[in-house]
Design a protein around this motif. Structure first.
Motif, PDB file in Angstrom:
ATOM      1  N   UNK A 357      13.063 -24.809  35.134  1.00 15.42           N
ATOM      2  CA  UNK A 357      12.746 -25.900  36.062  1.00 15.42           C
ATOM      3  C   UNK A 357      14.009 -26.412  36.749  1.00 15.42           C
ATOM      4  N   UNK A 358      15.077 -26.495  35.979  1.00 18.55           N
ATOM      5  CA  UNK A 358      16.353 -26.936  36.564  1.00 18.55           C
ATOM      6  C   UNK A 358      16.718 -26.043  37.744  1.00 18.55           C
ATOM      7  N   UNK A 359      16.591 -24.743  37.537  1.00 19.95           N
ATOM      8  CA  UNK A 359      16.991 -23.807  38.581  1.00 19.95           C
ATOM      9  C   UNK A 359      16.017 -23.813  39.756  1.00 19.95           C
ATOM     10  N   UNK A 360      14.716 -23.829  39.474  1.00 24.31           N
ATOM     11  CA  UNK A 360      13.757 -23.796  40.589  1.00 24.31           C
ATOM     12  C   UNK A 360      13.795 -25.093  41.387  1.00 24.31           C
ATOM     13  N   UNK A 361      14.074 -26.200  40.711  1.00 22.33           N
ATOM     14  CA  UNK A 361      14.121 -27.470  41.435  1.00 22.33           C
ATOM     15  C   UNK A 361      15.301 -27.519  42.404  1.00 22.33           C
ATOM     16  N   UNK A 362      16.239 -26.588  42.241  1.00 26.59           N
ATOM     17  CA  UNK A 362      17.361 -26.506  43.190  1.00 26.59           C
ATOM     18  C   UNK A 362      17.069 -25.526  44.311  1.00 26.59           C
ATOM     19  N   UNK A 363      15.886 -24.914  44.277  1.00 34.31           N
ATOM     20  CA  UNK A 363      15.503 -24.044  45.380  1.00 34.31           C
ATOM     21  C   UNK A 363      15.397 -22.574  45.031  1.00 34.31           C
ATOM     22  N   UNK A 364      15.842 -22.198  43.837  1.00 35.91           N
ATOM     23  CA  UNK A 364      15.779 -20.791  43.458  1.00 35.91           C
ATOM     24  C   UNK A 364      14.330 -20.449  43.082  1.00 35.91           C
ATOM     25  N   UNK A 365      13.816 -19.351  43.639  1.00 33.41           N
ATOM     26  CA  UNK A 365      12.425 -19.007  43.324  1.00 33.41           C
ATOM     27  C   UNK A 365      12.331 -18.595  41.856  1.00 33.41           C
TER      28      UNK A 365
END
Lengths: 406, 303
Positions: A357-365
């Protein structure tokens, strides 16, 4: 349970004599092979991990009778190294280094240790001998084996003399694929006083293949053996990578990486026996399993009564990418000398939802995020690999397998 | 300009039926700074996570809308009339990020083996790409045409892979932002938050916001556990976001302290899953003096 397979029913003394004769081997080698053949009847399969109600790897189920085709071995092999070291095919080594073979062959991995080592000893038709004379630094020894037959039995011996060093990269792959194939490899390393051996291997056989490998080394005083083992191929792999620290102040490192998918099955052992003073061992393995693949890891640090001032560390981590994959890990510490600093741990887990979630919330699919996390998971293992080529190849194979996922 | 609008937002934990948000109404516009305060368990962090799309929460009622004006994302991206309002609850976290939502985490994840540089460049490129997809013109892809130039990375800096922002260009951006935040450049090659101190993690959250240039940033207790020097660095970073990029800030905090450095235009107090009271900066000061019981009393007539 006893060795209930019927493989010896279609194996004959004549076949073993023919293999040995083709290689122009001396009488004592033929005898060793014949004794191994004869012993098959009474030998068990190598030990595997058992958890209550379950034997993870059932080697008895393998149909050796149809898998083993001793007289039709075929391969494509490269054996290269720098001029200062002797990198020889088995046939050449038999001619040029008989005394060396007599001293070391079968001295580290007992040919009759179990059913599969005996089978390998009786039937191996190809191999490599690496001899590094005193004081020589030999980099970039490369052995590449491409299996083109139903079965292939391979043997490797590494002997380093005092204060020498060698870096070896071994790769196994499949050329002509068949529905079922069997690869068997025995590797013995005798590291002389104050010598250094790094032995990297990358197993990327066909996913239809079965693989049994034992790699074992013995260290003299101040010697170091570092193993790196990557396992990506085969439908079933049973391996052991191990070191007996026999010389004072000797060291070993066993680094492992595996990535199983589809219905692959990996049964991996890492073992070290501390048998002298001031010895150090570091075992680190990381693996990923996906789909319905399974992994079993057994790590043993055995500290003998005379092993004063021992340092011994072990870590194993398995990451499961699917709900249907299964992993078991058993790190064991056997201490008979209390002047020991030791640690051991093993974890089996899934990708952390908070990390994702940390990574996807920064825009990474989500897919890229997961791939980055998996690649990152392997980094502590990759960082231990000195041979650039091995690290790059392993990284690439991991990346390619990840991108294959949807 | 962008405007985040929460209306009558109800949410509960996805596994279980514990209600956490019970009708939150809140609006945050570009360039504004809002402070969201309230006692533990009042729903502040949940509000932040629901805005960003955390899978552990389920929205049972209400809306989270993002209103955009044309040219929110520069001249290259044309935002048609019918693409000005987005229901964030229909979108994945990475799509929300592409539309300009940023969540600064109270407890940022530590990710071993992934360098800051690699992660942030991937995030930046993914955001640009996703944005192009979201606003893709049905008649053809305009954004595609101008893409081909861009920076070539040198062979020394790894593979010259896909992505709008190349390695060399990104290094420049990262370096500039790190200098502004007075961060040591060695952070760039370290693994994402791995082994960072609490303060370093928070500083890193602000750095990531600076690079991703969000329209609306929700910062969840970015000030907790900071020493005074770092609190000032972090505050400067937040002010710069607002002043230079026009980001709207929703700052969740327990403490009045950071509000001395990041002056809010609006202060909201959350109680029991609702916004109980809103006001100007003076509200925060009053809270500092009187505590949350005063709000409770004031709103419900009981302590």
């Amino acid at each position: 349970m006893s060795a209930g397979t019927q493989v010896h029913a279609n194996l004959t003394e004549e076949q073993v004599r023919e293999i040995s004769g083709d290689l122009d081997e001396p009488e004592w080698l033929l005898e060793t092979r014949l004794e191994a053949l004869e012993a098959l009847d009474s030998l068990d399969m190598p030990d595997v991990i058992k958890t209550p109600g379950r034997e993870w790897t059932n080697l008895y189920e393998l149909d050796f009778e149809s898998l083993v085709d001793p007289l039709n071995a075929a391969e494509n092999k490269d054996q290269v190294g720098p001029d200062e070291a002797n990198v020889l095919s088995w046939a050449d080594a038999v001619q040029e280094h008989e005394e060396l073979l007599k001293e070391h062959f079968g001295s580290i991995v007992d040919p009759q240790e179990n059913y599969l080592t005996a089978l390998s000893t009786a039937l191996f038709s190809t191999g490599t001998v690496i001899y590094v004379p005193e004081g020589v630094d030999a980099e970039d020894v490369a052995i590449r084996t491409e299996q083109n037959s139903r079965s292939l039995f391979n043997y490797t011996l590494v002997v380093t003399e005092e204060s020498s060093s060698v870096t070896i990269l071994e790769r196994q792959s499949t050329g002509e694929e068949a529905e079922e194939q069997y690869y068997s490899g025995v590797v013995e390393v005798a590291a002389g006083e104050n010598s250094y051996v790094q032995y990297g291997s990358l197993q990327n056989l066909s996913e239809e293949a079965y693989n049994f490998t034992v790699k074992r080394g013995v260290t003299d005083t101040y010697a170091t053996i570092d193993w790196i083992e990557g396992n990506l191929g085969t439908q079933l792999t049973k391996t052991e990578v191990s070191t007996e620290l026999r010389g004072d102040s000797s060291e070993t490192q066993i680094v492992g990486a595996f990535y199983g998918h589809n219905d692959q099955h990996f049964d991996l052992d890492a073992k070290v026996w501390h048998r002298a003073e001031h010895t150090t061992a570091d075992l680190i393995t990381r693996g990923v399993i996906d789909d319905i693949s399974r992994s079993v890891y057994e790590g043993v640090q055995d500290v003998g009564a005379d092993a004063w001032d021992t340092s011994s560390y072990q870590r194993e981590n398995t990451l499961m990418l699917s709900d249907e994959s299964e992993a078991d890990a058993s790190p064991q510490l056997i201490i008979n000398n209390h002047d020991t600093e030791a640690s051991h741990s093993a974890t089996v887990g899934q990708i952390d939802a908070e990390d994702l979630f940390y990574m996807t919330s920064r825009g990474v699919d989500p897919r890229s995020a997961r791939n980055m996390l998996v690649e990152g998971f392997f980094v502590p293992v990759l960082e231990e690999i000195d041979v650039d080529e091995l690290r790059d190849d392993l990284e690439e194979l991991i990346g390619a397998r990840l991108r294959q996922r949807d | 300009m962008a405007r985040l609008e929460l209306s009558n937002l109800h949410a509960e934990v996805a596994e279980g039926d514990e209600k956490i948000l019970e009708g939150v109404d809140l609006e945050v516009e570009s360039g504004e700074i809002h402070a969201l305060m309230g006692p533990n368990g009042s729903g502040k962090s949940t509000t932040a996570k629901v805005i960003a799309g955390h899978p552990a929460y389920e929205v049972t009622e209400g809306e989270v809308l993002l209103h955009l004006e044309d040219e929110e994302f520069g001249e290259d991206i044309e935002i048609d009339e019918d693409q000005r309002t987005w229901n964030l609850l229909d979108l994945e976290p990475n799509e929300r990020a592409a539309l300009g939502i940023f969540l600064g985490f109270q407890y940022p994840a530590e990710i071993e083996g992934v360098t800051m540089t690699n992660f942030l460049r991937t995030a930046l490129n993914a955001k640009i790409e996703e944005r192009e997809e979201l606003f893709e013109d049905e008649d053809g892809d305009e954004a595609e045409e101008e893409e081909d130039e861009g920076f070539e990375s040198s062979p020394m800096e790894g593979p010259a892979d896909e992505g709008e922002v190349g390695v060399a260009e990104f290094q420049g951006i990262l370096q500039e932002k790190m200098e502004q935040l007075e961060m040591d450049e060695k952070f760039a090659q370290r693994y994402l938050n791995a082994g960072f101190s609490g303060g370093e993690k928070k500083q890193n959250e602000v750095l990531q916001a600076a690079i991703l240039e969000p329209s609306i940033a929700v910062l969840d207790e970015i000030d907790s556990g900071l020493d005074i020097d770092r609190l000032q660095d972090v505050s400067n970073g937040i002010n710069a976001l607002r002043d230079e990029q026009g980001t709207g800030i929703l700052q969740i905090t327990h403490y009045q302290r950071i509000l001395d450095y990041v002056e809010p235009d609006h202060v909201h107090v959350m109680l029991d899953g609702q916004i109980a009271k809103s006001g100007g900066p003076e509200l925060a000061e009053k809270l500092e003096d009187k505590g949350y019981d005063w709000v409770r009393e004031d709103v419900y007539g009981t302590a």
